[in-house]
Design a protein around this motif. Structure first.
Motif, PDB file in Angstrom:
ATOM      1  N   TYR A   1       1.941 -13.058   0.307  1.00 54.27           N
ATOM      2  CA  TYR A   1       0.901 -13.165   1.353  1.00 54.27           C
ATOM      3  C   TYR A   1       0.109 -11.903   1.279  1.00 54.27           C
ATOM      4  CZ  TYR A   1      -0.565 -12.588   6.273  1.00 54.27           C
ATOM      5  OH  TYR A   1      -1.081 -12.001   7.650  1.00 54.27           O
ATOM      6  N   VAL A   2      -1.174 -12.098   1.202  1.00 48.29           N
ATOM      7  CA  VAL A   2      -2.213 -11.121   1.262  1.00 48.29           C
ATOM      8  C   VAL A   2      -2.718 -11.210   2.474  1.00 48.29           C
ATOM      9  CG1 VAL A   2      -4.353 -10.083   0.336  1.00 48.29           C
ATOM     10  CG2 VAL A   2      -2.547 -11.586  -1.217  1.00 48.29           C
ATOM     11  N   PRO A   3      -2.748 -10.192   3.353  1.00 44.53           N
ATOM     12  CA  PRO A   3      -3.248 -10.121   4.805  1.00 44.53           C
ATOM     13  C   PRO A   3      -4.603  -9.939   4.754  1.00 44.53           C
ATOM     14  CG  PRO A   3      -1.891  -8.036   4.605  1.00 44.53           C
ATOM     15  CD  PRO A   3      -2.017  -9.107   3.056  1.00 44.53           C
ATOM     16  N   GLN A   4      -5.504 -10.352   5.740  1.00 48.86           N
ATOM     17  CA  GLN A   4      -6.880 -10.211   5.862  1.00 48.86           C
ATOM     18  C   GLN A   4      -7.210  -8.910   6.080  1.00 48.86           C
ATOM     19  OE1 GLN A   4      -8.559 -12.413   9.167  1.00 48.86           O
ATOM     20  NE2 GLN A   4     -10.520 -12.562   8.095  1.00 48.86           N
ATOM     21  N   GLU A   5      -6.475  -8.000   6.611  1.00 51.28           N
ATOM     22  CA  GLU A   5      -6.920  -6.483   6.707  1.00 51.28           C
ATOM     23  C   GLU A   5      -5.922  -5.930   5.674  1.00 51.28           C
ATOM     24  OE1 GLU A   5      -6.681  -6.464  10.741  1.00 51.28           O
ATOM     25  OE2 GLU A   5      -8.676  -7.436  10.307  1.00 51.28           O
ATOM     26  N   SER A   6      -6.421  -5.408   4.456  1.00 48.13           N
ATOM     27  CA  SER A   6      -5.915  -4.655   3.548  1.00 48.13           C
ATOM     28  C   SER A   6      -5.300  -3.233   3.871  1.00 48.13           C
ATOM     29  CB  SER A   6      -6.282  -4.416   2.154  1.00 48.13           C
ATOM     30  OG  SER A   6      -7.871  -4.915   2.255  1.00 48.13           O
ATOM     31  N   PHE A   7      -3.869  -3.196   3.732  1.00 47.00           N
ATOM     32  CA  PHE A   7      -3.276  -1.921   4.158  1.00 47.00           C
ATOM     33  C   PHE A   7      -2.910  -1.257   2.867  1.00 47.00           C
ATOM     34  CE2 PHE A   7      -0.067   1.156   4.930  1.00 47.00           C
ATOM     35  CZ  PHE A   7      -0.573   1.838   5.860  1.00 47.00           C
ATOM     36  N   LEU A   8      -3.249   0.264   2.509  1.00 49.69           N
ATOM     37  CA  LEU A   8      -2.714   0.753   1.166  1.00 49.69           C
ATOM     38  C   LEU A   8      -2.075   2.111   1.692  1.00 49.69           C
ATOM     39  CD1 LEU A   8      -5.321   0.353  -1.251  1.00 49.69           C
ATOM     40  CD2 LEU A   8      -3.440  -1.326  -0.903  1.00 49.69           C
ATOM     41  N   PHE A   9      -1.134   2.399   0.836  1.00 48.50           N
ATOM     42  CA  PHE A   9      -0.528   3.761   1.288  1.00 48.50           C
ATOM     43  C   PHE A   9      -1.015   4.860   0.538  1.00 48.50           C
ATOM     44  CE2 PHE A   9       2.812   0.303   1.411  1.00 48.50           C
ATOM     45  CZ  PHE A   9       3.432   0.453   2.730  1.00 48.50           C
ATOM     46  N   ASN A  10      -0.897   5.878   1.035  1.00 51.93           N
ATOM     47  CA  ASN A  10      -1.673   7.181   0.214  1.00 51.93           C
ATOM     48  C   ASN A  10      -0.370   7.385  -0.858  1.00 51.93           C
ATOM     49  OD1 ASN A  10      -3.524   7.927   2.127  1.00 51.93           O
ATOM     50  ND2 ASN A  10      -2.190   8.810   3.440  1.00 51.93           N
ATOM     51  N   ALA A  11      -0.579   6.644  -1.837  1.00 50.89           N
ATOM     52  CA  ALA A  11       0.288   6.769  -3.006  1.00 50.89           C
ATOM     53  C   ALA A  11      -0.714   6.715  -4.256  1.00 50.89           C
ATOM     54  CB  ALA A  11       1.283   6.023  -2.975  1.00 50.89           C
ATOM     55  N   THR A  12      -0.085   6.488  -5.606  1.00 51.29           N
ATOM     56  CA  THR A  12      -0.976   6.270  -6.466  1.00 51.29           C
ATOM     57  C   THR A  12      -1.163   4.590  -6.480  1.00 51.29           C
ATOM     58  OG1 THR A  12       0.924   5.818  -8.070  1.00 51.29           O
ATOM     59  CG2 THR A  12       0.171   7.859  -7.950  1.00 51.29           C
ATOM     60  N   ILE A  13      -2.197   4.253  -7.343  1.00 49.09           N
ATOM     61  CA  ILE A  13      -2.421   2.685  -7.492  1.00 49.09           C
ATOM     62  C   ILE A  13      -1.320   2.028  -8.043  1.00 49.09           C
ATOM     63  CG2 ILE A  13      -3.903   1.229  -8.732  1.00 49.09           C
ATOM     64  CD1 ILE A  13      -6.364   3.321  -8.652  1.00 49.09           C
ATOM     65  N   ARG A  14      -0.543   2.767  -9.110  1.00 48.67           N
ATOM     66  CA  ARG A  14       0.610   2.251  -9.554  1.00 48.67           C
ATOM     67  C   ARG A  14       1.640   1.943  -8.508  1.00 48.67           C
ATOM     68  NH1 ARG A  14       2.926   1.803 -14.368  1.00 48.67           N
ATOM     69  NH2 ARG A  14       1.661   3.434 -15.324  1.00 48.67           N
TER      70      ARG A  14
ATOM     71  N   GLY B   1     -14.173  -0.857  -0.389  1.00 52.35           N
ATOM     72  CA  GLY B   1     -13.546  -1.726   0.369  1.00 52.35           C
ATOM     73  C   GLY B   1     -12.967  -3.088  -0.750  1.00 52.35           C
ATOM     74  N   GLY B   2     -13.782  -3.386  -1.650  1.00 48.81           N
ATOM     75  CA  GLY B   2     -13.613  -4.312  -2.623  1.00 48.81           C
ATOM     76  C   GLY B   2     -12.462  -3.939  -3.282  1.00 48.81           C
ATOM     77  N   GLN B   3     -12.299  -2.828  -3.732  1.00 48.39           N
ATOM     78  CA  GLN B   3     -11.225  -2.170  -4.621  1.00 48.39           C
ATOM     79  C   GLN B   3     -10.176  -2.412  -3.864  1.00 48.39           C
ATOM     80  OE1 GLN B   3     -12.977   1.464  -5.548  1.00 48.39           O
ATOM     81  NE2 GLN B   3     -13.506   0.890  -7.698  1.00 48.39           N
ATOM     82  N   LYS B   4     -10.000  -2.011  -2.675  1.00 48.30           N
ATOM     83  CA  LYS B   4      -8.955  -2.055  -1.662  1.00 48.30           C
ATOM     84  C   LYS B   4      -8.314  -3.433  -1.649  1.00 48.30           C
ATOM     85  CE  LYS B   4      -7.893   0.127   2.842  1.00 48.30           C
ATOM     86  NZ  LYS B   4      -8.591   0.593   4.137  1.00 48.30           N
ATOM     87  N   GLN B   5      -9.194  -4.340  -1.531  1.00 51.63           N
ATOM     88  CA  GLN B   5      -8.751  -5.639  -1.289  1.00 51.63           C
ATOM     89  C   GLN B   5      -8.021  -6.027  -2.647  1.00 51.63           C
ATOM     90  OE1 GLN B   5     -12.175  -8.160  -0.011  1.00 51.63           O
ATOM     91  NE2 GLN B   5     -11.389  -8.223   1.903  1.00 51.63           N
ATOM     92  N   ARG B   6      -8.658  -5.862  -3.762  1.00 48.01           N
ATOM     93  CA  ARG B   6      -7.973  -6.375  -5.047  1.00 48.01           C
ATOM     94  C   ARG B   6      -6.693  -5.463  -5.365  1.00 48.01           C
ATOM     95  NH1 ARG B   6     -12.450  -5.190  -8.877  1.00 48.01           N
ATOM     96  NH2 ARG B   6     -13.415  -4.050  -7.189  1.00 48.01           N
ATOM     97  N   ILE B   7      -6.491  -4.457  -5.030  1.00 48.74           N
ATOM     98  CA  ILE B   7      -5.349  -3.599  -4.865  1.00 48.74           C
ATOM     99  C   ILE B   7      -4.360  -4.504  -4.297  1.00 48.74           C
ATOM    100  CG2 ILE B   7      -3.958  -1.644  -4.981  1.00 48.74           C
ATOM    101  CD1 ILE B   7      -6.471  -0.059  -5.450  1.00 48.74           C
ATOM    102  N   SER B   8      -4.503  -4.804  -2.908  1.00 45.65           N
ATOM    103  CA  SER B   8      -3.729  -5.471  -2.227  1.00 45.65           C
ATOM    104  C   SER B   8      -3.351  -6.895  -2.628  1.00 45.65           C
ATOM    105  CB  SER B   8      -4.552  -5.662  -0.760  1.00 45.65           C
ATOM    106  OG  SER B   8      -3.945  -6.455  -0.134  1.00 45.65           O
TER     107      SER B   8
END
Ligand SMILES: Nc1ncnc2c1ncn2[C@@H]1O[C@H](COP(=O)(O)OP(=O)(O)OP(=O)(O)O)[C@@H](O)[C@H]1O
Ligand SMILES: [Mg+2]
Length: 398
Positions: free
Chosen positions: A227-240, A293-300
């Motif tokens: 599931y990819v939610p509409q609002e992406s949420f990332l942690f304060n961590a590395t991209i990996r 914002g786009g990078q965030k979405q793509r990482i999510s």
């Protein structure tokens, strides 16, 4: 007051861009004055309390001195007794003050403790129960049967509800690629959340492989649905760490470099990552670099597609990505998701033209279902939305 400060600091861009500094300062000043008044009230009470205690103590001593002195003079007790009595009394003063203090501490502690217990005692409303069946795997056939849903709402203290989904009936076979479109507020995200059981439904409304999802163990259900939610949420961590977030506990631990790179390639992240100072080891968020914002979405997105799944649910995962990139990513997702039931919610209709079936939602209902050609022939909602979008895309290109 501290929550106000926190809000202002984290929302400083909004405050500044709306030129609300002065307003915010003023309302903060008001808060401070309020706080000052309350604190002063307390100081006044405290200020009266100590002299009062002193006076009472003094009066007590006076009474003892008077009565005790009289008794000594009358010979009822000896002077030694009186002195000893006074000595013991002095010894008692501090312990009794401390006792009072401890009582208030205990009372305050109990109040906090009760609040913590209340939270700990709360049972999650969505959980496995005795009726849960020992399902271990899901293959991905989906059915929605007479699905209705309302969000509970409180209005003027009364419990009411807002009907968001009405009479949804839909069968999706394994491996189908379904696109869901519709105007904002149509109920698309709600539908996605219901399939994941992030919102609770009545029994007998959604079935996966013919099994009522309220009877499928929650962890099996959620492990099987990407599931990819509409609002992406990332942690304060590395991209990996962000991309590999779901891997732990999924039996996929080990050297997952290859999987991370593959997921990033599908999500069109490889080029972005190349440009980051430490590639996949780059920290993001407050303690690292800021990303778009786009990078965030793509990482999510990469975080979801790296995991094995039987059903994939994408809730407008590429709204901040340009139309051409979205199309390219979608092509790769389709390639990857062959044989996996996929539900793709989007606002950009031209990107999902070749979906197996397109669901058009309006006001919580399914208005139209069909392939792009079938829906265009209907000249209905889909036709309107599609033409609007084409116009927008043409304007963007100009
Ligand atoms: N948590 C909630 N509590 C109450 N009402 C909600 C809640 N979430 C959504 N709604 C309402 O439900 C309706 C459908 O919302 P939903 O998020 O499913 O729409 P959507 O189709 O995903 O819209 P969008 O295209 O903007 O993402 C909206 O009218 C919204 O106001
Ligand atoms: Mg939505």
């Amino acid at each position: 007051m501290s929550s106000r400060v926190q809000e202002n600091v984290s929302g400083i861009h909004v405050v500044k861009s709306y030129v609300q500094e002065e307003n915010e300062e003023n309302s903060f000043l008001e808060l401070n004055i309020d706080y000052f008044r309350n604190k002063m009230k307390m100081v006044r009470i405290m200020g009266a309390l100590f002299p009062l205690m002193g006076t009472l103590g003094g009066i007590g001593t006076l009474i003892i001195l008077w009565q005790g002195g009289r008794m000594v003079i009358l010979g009822e007790i000896s002077l030694g007794d009186f002195v000893a009595f006074n000595g013991y009394l002095a010894l008692l003063i501090w312990p009794s003050i401390a006792l009072g203090w401890i009582f208030t501490l205990i009372q305050r502690g109990l109040a906090s403790f009760e609040r913590i217990c209340e939270i700990l005692r709360e049972n999650p409303t969505i959980a496995d129960n005795p009726e849960t069946l020992p399902v271990e795997k899901i293959s991905g056939e989906l059915e929605l049967r007479d699905l209705n849903f309302s969000y509970p709402a409180k209005q003027n203290g009364n419990n009411s509800s807002i009907e968001v989904l009405k009479n949804i009936n839909l069968k999706i076979s394994k491996g189908e690629f379904i696109a869901v479109v519709g105007r904002t507020g149509a109920g698309k995200s709600t539908l996605a959340k219901l399939i994941l059981r992030l919102l609770e439904i009545e029994e007998g409304r959604i079935f996966i492989d013919g099994i009522d999802i309220t009877k499928i163990p929650l962890n099996v259900l959620r492990k099987s649905i990407g599931y990819v939610p509409q609002e992406s949420f990332l942690f304060n961590a590395t991209i990996r760490e962000n991309i590999a977030y779901g891997i732990e506990g999924n039996g996929l631990e080990g050297n997952n470099d290859y999987m991370i790179e593959r997921a990033s390639a599908i999500a069109d992240l490889s080029k972005d990552v190349e440009n980051f100072p430490k590639r996949f080891e780059t920290l993001i968020g407050e303690r690292g670099i800021n990303i778009s914002g786009g990078q965030k979405q793509r990482i999510s997105l990469a975080r979801t597609i790296i995991l094995p799944a039987s059903v994939l649910v994408f809730d407008d995962p590429l709204s901040s990505v340009d139309a051409d990139t979205e199309k390219a990513i979608l092509e790769r997702i389709k390639e990857m998701a062959r044989g996996i039931t996929t539900i793709f919610i989007t606002h950009r209709i031209p990107s999902i033209k070749d979906a197996d079936r397109i669901i058009v939602m309006e006001n919580g209902e399914i208005r139209e279902i069909g392939t792009h050609e079938e829906l265009m022939a209907l000249s209905g909602t889909y036709y309107d939305l599609y033409n609007q979008q084409l116009l927008i895309e043409e304007l963007e290109e100009v």
